[in-house]
Design an enzyme around this catalytic site. Structure first.
Site, mmCIF file in Angstrom:
data_model
loop_
_atom_site.group_PDB
_atom_site.id
_atom_site.type_symbol
_atom_site.label_atom_id
_atom_site.label_comp_id
_atom_site.label_asym_id
_atom_site.label_seq_id
_atom_site.Cartn_x
_atom_site.Cartn_y
_atom_site.Cartn_z
ATOM 1 N N LEU A 192 1.008 -1.265 0.087
ATOM 2 C CA LEU A 192 0.200 -0.044 -0.063
ATOM 3 C C LEU A 192 0.853 1.290 -0.112
ATOM 4 O O LEU A 192 0.265 2.386 -0.013
ATOM 5 C CB LEU A 192 -0.969 -0.220 1.058
ATOM 6 C CG LEU A 192 -1.930 -1.411 1.230
ATOM 7 C CD1 LEU A 192 -2.695 -1.274 2.447
ATOM 8 C CD2 LEU A 192 -2.539 -1.366 0.023
ATOM 9 N N CYS A 193 2.314 1.078 -0.226
ATOM 10 C CA CYS A 193 3.175 2.288 -0.191
ATOM 11 C C CYS A 193 2.847 2.841 -1.595
ATOM 12 O O CYS A 193 2.550 2.339 -2.525
ATOM 13 C CB CYS A 193 4.512 1.965 -0.211
ATOM 14 S SG CYS A 193 5.296 1.910 1.538
ATOM 15 N N HIS A 194 2.936 4.392 -1.638
ATOM 16 C CA HIS A 194 2.743 4.994 -3.087
ATOM 17 C C HIS A 194 4.254 4.759 -3.649
ATOM 18 O O HIS A 194 5.275 5.175 -2.850
ATOM 19 C CB HIS A 194 2.618 6.399 -2.615
ATOM 20 C CG HIS A 194 1.239 6.704 -1.912
ATOM 21 N ND1 HIS A 194 1.024 6.799 -0.499
ATOM 22 C CD2 HIS A 194 0.044 6.893 -2.611
ATOM 23 C CE1 HIS A 194 -0.263 6.881 -0.376
ATOM 24 N NE2 HIS A 194 -0.792 7.116 -1.344
ATOM 25 N N MET A 243 8.905 4.566 5.239
ATOM 26 C CA MET A 243 8.948 3.232 4.926
ATOM 27 C C MET A 243 10.204 2.807 4.009
ATOM 28 O O MET A 243 10.819 1.881 4.073
ATOM 29 C CB MET A 243 7.690 2.810 4.070
ATOM 30 C CG MET A 243 6.442 2.683 5.041
ATOM 31 S SD MET A 243 6.568 1.930 6.525
ATOM 32 C CE MET A 243 7.323 0.331 5.814
ATOM 33 N N GLU A 244 10.602 3.842 3.232
ATOM 34 C CA GLU A 244 11.848 3.449 2.343
ATOM 35 C C GLU A 244 12.886 3.446 3.551
ATOM 36 O O GLU A 244 13.761 2.751 2.836
ATOM 37 C CB GLU A 244 11.831 4.798 1.319
ATOM 38 C CG GLU A 244 10.968 4.896 0.175
ATOM 39 C CD GLU A 244 9.463 5.200 0.675
ATOM 40 O OE1 GLU A 244 9.209 5.652 1.929
ATOM 41 O OE2 GLU A 244 8.653 5.019 -0.339
ATOM 42 N N ASP A 253 23.030 -12.804 4.985
ATOM 43 C CA ASP A 253 23.507 -13.401 3.690
ATOM 44 C C ASP A 253 24.655 -13.585 3.639
ATOM 45 O O ASP A 253 25.423 -14.707 3.195
ATOM 46 C CB ASP A 253 22.875 -13.048 2.275
ATOM 47 C CG ASP A 253 23.058 -13.866 1.012
ATOM 48 O OD1 ASP A 253 22.628 -15.072 1.094
ATOM 49 O OD2 ASP A 253 23.673 -13.382 -0.026
#
Lengths: 160, 160, 160, 160, 160, 160
Positions: free
Chosen positions: A80-82, A116-117, A131
């Site tokens: 739902l992120c733009h 969010m980014e 990893d």
């Protein structure tokens, strides 16, 4: 942010259906967000990351670059992120006695914040560190991924 | 895994250059990995996620689906991961009094393990939970993202 | 490869329509391909890449990692390429007096060759080198991107 | 561009760490870039591309479309490139006696130039041409991929 | 397929949670699927697609190539689809008096069927046809996207 | 839109070559588009989607989320579409006696319309519905995918 926004999830409507909130009326302003996280690992890995005895080479660079690329991929990953114009990203990785500290700052001049980014950048840098070290330490842990600060936008500056 | 693998990073060569390790000679076998993580949030958010007073709707479903999709995106996100045939993914989200517990299991029949896929699934489900709740709780934290168990492959079963 | 394959494009049918050729009947065998290329740039850039006076830092690492990731992205970029299991990638970057030499080797155990993956790896590593140096040299050129050798598959080993 | 920008890599910081440079303060202006490249191949392939005896069909169209799509994918491929609003792309492919000439022009109204997008467009159109002809000519080469001209932005027009 | 599979959704578990079903125990066999669809448009567009008076150029090629690429992107688009080795794709576009008929066939040698890949191929070829004609006909419609036939796998051949 | 635009394809030039039309001179304005479609299926599936006897769980949520994500992916899927800032997406799914009705609305403040984004959202939500029900109904059909309304931009409001 209004009171009603503070007391419900903006990403679901009144019936509970997921939606991408309309931000077309929000102003284009300069915004930034800083997030942090930590990868806990063993002394053996920390020695390798510090280059003791072997070339550490690209080990930290891979995580840094993966984080920058992931910041750009945020709307692909978080449903739902733009999609947003990322205008700057820095990722700092510091090897400490307990593991690797990750701090990322994302900047934009766009209609929504970039918290969010910044979080996605930290999380993917952390996954990439795991990893990198997993052949030596299978038990490494990503912890404390969180927003430290945001600036810009209607609600202005917020600090943890 | 040999002793020498245990004491260096397999993802960088002797000069320190990043590389994708050649696994073409490894056997195609059934493998699985389970990872977990936790999103710490406020009582107000937990009440919303439990559907107290408002429809929780798709809130958990979005995170679950984002996690499944992210498992498939692992080689795009983690630069030195091999592209791998993901054959099954489950994501369990449980709302507790302190936040949301995330457990993901990934299965494959391929040449490398799926620990990174399970971790990526958990991390992106966690990021999506934070996106979902951020209008109510800006300070939510993703923590304790780690492998719990792996099965299959040359090294067999490992449990934390 | 039959004579008729040698005298027409296999990627278009008899009416000229693009298609992805059916390889489901081909054998899964170990295959490799090595490709090379060169980025021509100025003495000023070469001095920077050699770390004369300033930290060269991640400059070459970024290109190496971009190349590895691009190898995995080949079927997304080249429309008629098959998605394929990439099992190993190495990218060697050497700074010479005239620019940067790039050599990439890709390995797989799958149904088609990996020449396109090796070429894509070299081309994107080259693009990334140009991006890295463009503030100092706008006129850098990618040249001589080509397959050097392939092994495996029905047609066996080929060398330029 | 200042003198100091001319003498160092803007994509790494003072410690050498890769970063995405902050462009949020740059102006949104109309910008364009034209890049070119060449695919060297055999007379047999050139005859096929000219449609002598067989339908050339979609052969050039595939490369043209791949190039346009790759221009949009540039920030996914080149790690430190900014995501940017691509507002127009043209790709011209000309079959000559020696191979295929590729010229691409990309236009935008955004905060950074589109040289990397034009170069990526040419490189991927070239890779796709090689994929198209590889059954007939394994030794085809992409060469001379370079910026020809840019317009707009603070530094204005530049021509090779 | 068992009776119980026939009477519930395999993509949600007993509590209703979305999951990617485990197929690691299914056999690698040759499988194919053919899907079809139709884009309804105006006589003016049909005349253009037939090249009456103007070059139709790449119009159909763009849709064909978009369909092939979309088949490869199916697991990125349809959240619970398995990533799968696509081994062959053909897309036939036929201009009729009422619009454009689309038929796609996808082949694989893998553990699950390719019905979703064939449907995705048709749907995206249809979307691309609409994009191509929308300046002339805003009201074009994609209709009748459906599986026509599948072969291979445990359940063998099925025809509509 | 001029008369000449109404009588030719804007996505191919005078020689027929595909191109991305230059929109850099178009104004940034608020625009929206609504598209609809329908998935025809069996009474048995409709009973399951209505939750009769079994938990319907995430079944509709998966399609809704897939549609939202696909809207963001439109320029990756439809080759000549411009990358565009999606500022809001809603997807309504209604289970009727004949199947599932899908209506999607996309909003932006950018230089081009979002009709293709709304159509892509509907088409991929439809594909995901078919994937969800295919174990019970192999013959489900996506039909009537079309633009219902657009607003904003130079040509203003259009309704079917």
């Amino acid at each position: 942010m209004t009171d009603s926004e503070r007391t419900r999830f903006t990403h679901v409507d009144q019936r509970g259906a997921a939606r991408m909130v309309d931000v077309s009326a929000k102003a284009v302003t300069v915004r930034s967000a800083t997030a942090s996280g930590f990868v806990t690992t063993t002394p053996a890995v920390i020695a390798l990351l510090r280059g003791e005895g072997v070339p550490k080479g690209d080990a930290l660079a891979v995580a840094r670059i993966a984080g920058i690329q992931a910041a750009k991929r945020t709307p692909d990953l978080v449903p739902l992120c733009h999609p947003i114009a990322i205008h700057g990203v820095t990722v700092d990785l510091e090897v400490t006695d307990l593991g690797v500290s990750i701090v990322a700052t994302v900047r934009t001049a766009d209609r929504t914040g970039v918290e969010m980014e910044a979080l996605t950048c930290v999380a993917v840098a952390g996954l990439t560190m795991i990893d990198m070290v997993k052949a030596v330490d299978r038990a490494a842990v990503i912890t404390d991924v969180r927003v430290e600060e945001k600036t810009g936008g209607r609600s202005g500056t917020w600090r943890r």
